[in-house]
Design an enzyme around this catalytic site. Structure first.
Site, PDB file in Angstrom:
ATOM      1  N   HIS A  64       5.336 -28.111   5.955  1.00 45.28           N
ATOM      2  CA  HIS A  64       4.929 -29.511   6.091  1.00 45.28           C
ATOM      3  C   HIS A  64       4.210 -29.780   7.410  1.00 45.28           C
ATOM      4  CE1 HIS A  64       8.956 -30.247   8.156  1.00 45.28           C
ATOM      5  NE2 HIS A  64       8.122 -30.903   8.930  1.00 45.28           N
ATOM      6  N   ASP A 112       9.490 -24.977   1.796  1.00 46.26           N
ATOM      7  CA  ASP A 112       8.883 -25.504   3.026  1.00 46.26           C
ATOM      8  C   ASP A 112       8.827 -24.410   4.091  1.00 46.26           C
ATOM      9  OD1 ASP A 112       7.838 -27.211   4.888  1.00 46.26           O
ATOM     10  OD2 ASP A 112       9.692 -28.338   5.235  1.00 46.26           O
ATOM     11  N   SER A 206      10.646 -30.082  13.644  1.00 44.85           N
ATOM     12  CA  SER A 206      10.342 -29.427  12.368  1.00 44.85           C
ATOM     13  C   SER A 206       9.790 -28.036  12.615  1.00 44.85           C
ATOM     14  CB  SER A 206       9.315 -30.228  11.589  1.00 44.85           C
ATOM     15  OG  SER A 206       9.864 -31.421  11.117  1.00 44.85           O
TER      16      SER A 206
END
Length: 262
Positions: A64, A112, A206
């Protein structure tokens, strides 16, 4: 730590680089030499994410972080502690190629995971080192005590940090995430958190690693926007065969700067 903002009102969306270190503490400088700081340049903004070095020419992160059009370039910074200060230990390397998992879906952040190819390769020394990955048969279990380092937000109100921080979290029973996230997949995701809701990764983290027993078992992926517990990580052991295959292909990949989803 970086957690993506999801389309639901409850979850964080990818463009924010979801994830922060909330309730954690600053680590000893350069004590996490596998950590990478990603600067993703779009035409109108810069997004930051975490990542980690698994080979001198390869960094693992969350898909992402590099999802979407208009990426002008990606720079990986290794050997950093104060990410906004000058440090002789830092290595800044331009990403020449990145491979997103072919089944990645921003709906529920399935698969992901992304591999970034570095050229030139990182110079391995005391401040820049590799972290080991689990085999496909190694499964981190509920109750395991793990750590998540990063440079993400330190509060939900947006306080930031220049230095690397780390939070200690426990792997949770899969049922907890299955009840709260419609698209949770136990085979490819790990449910993690502090059930007192005082510690968590958040925006800016992230792509960073979930480190359990000196191995990277997960990648910071997503969670609720207004709740610190629980968080969902990509399960690395599930993707170990894909990672191995992509590393073999790296030598044959396309021209500089070309993204891929193969």
């Amino acid at each position: 730590m970086l957690l993506l903002l999801f389309t639901s009102a409850l979850v964080l969306l990818p463009w924010t680089g979801a994830g922060r270190i909330i309730g954690g503490q600053e680590v000893k400088a350069h004590s996490r030499p596998y950590m990478a700081y990603l600067k993703i340049q779009h035409s109108s903004k810069i997004i930051t994410c975490g990542g980690f070095l698994i080979r001198p020419d390869a960094v693992l992160s969350a898909a992402h972080c590099v999802d979407g059009e208009g990426i002008v370039g990606i720079t990986v910074i290794l050997g950093a502690h104060n990410i906004h200060g000058w440090e002789w230990s830092q290595q800044r390397i331009r990403v020449r190629h990145w491979v997103i998992h072919p089944n990645y879906s921003r709906a529920g952040f399935k698969n992901d995971i992304v591999l970034l190819k570095l050229k030139p390769q990182a110079r391995i020394n005391k401040d820049v080192q590799l972290i080991s990955l689990p085999t496909s048969k190694e499964h981190v279990r509920a109750g395991a005590a793990c750590k998540v380092p990063g440079w993400g937000w330190t509060s939900v109100t947006g306080r930031t940090t220049n230095v690397m921080r780390e939070v200690k979290l426990m792997v949770q029973n899969e049922t907890i995430c299955q009840q709260q996230f419609q698209n949770y997949q136990r085979w490819s995701m790990v449910c993690v958190g502090d059930d007192s809701s005082k510690k968590a990764p958040y925006r800016g983290d992230s792509g960073g690693p979930l480190v359990c027993n000196q191995k990277a078992h997960g990648i910071v992926s997503y969670g609720h926007k207004w709740r610190l517990f629980p968080k969902v990580f990509t399960r690395i052991s599930y993707f170990e065969p894909w990672i191995r295959e992509q590393l073999r292909r790296f030598a044959l990949q396309g021209p500089p700067g070309s993204p891929s989803s193969d």
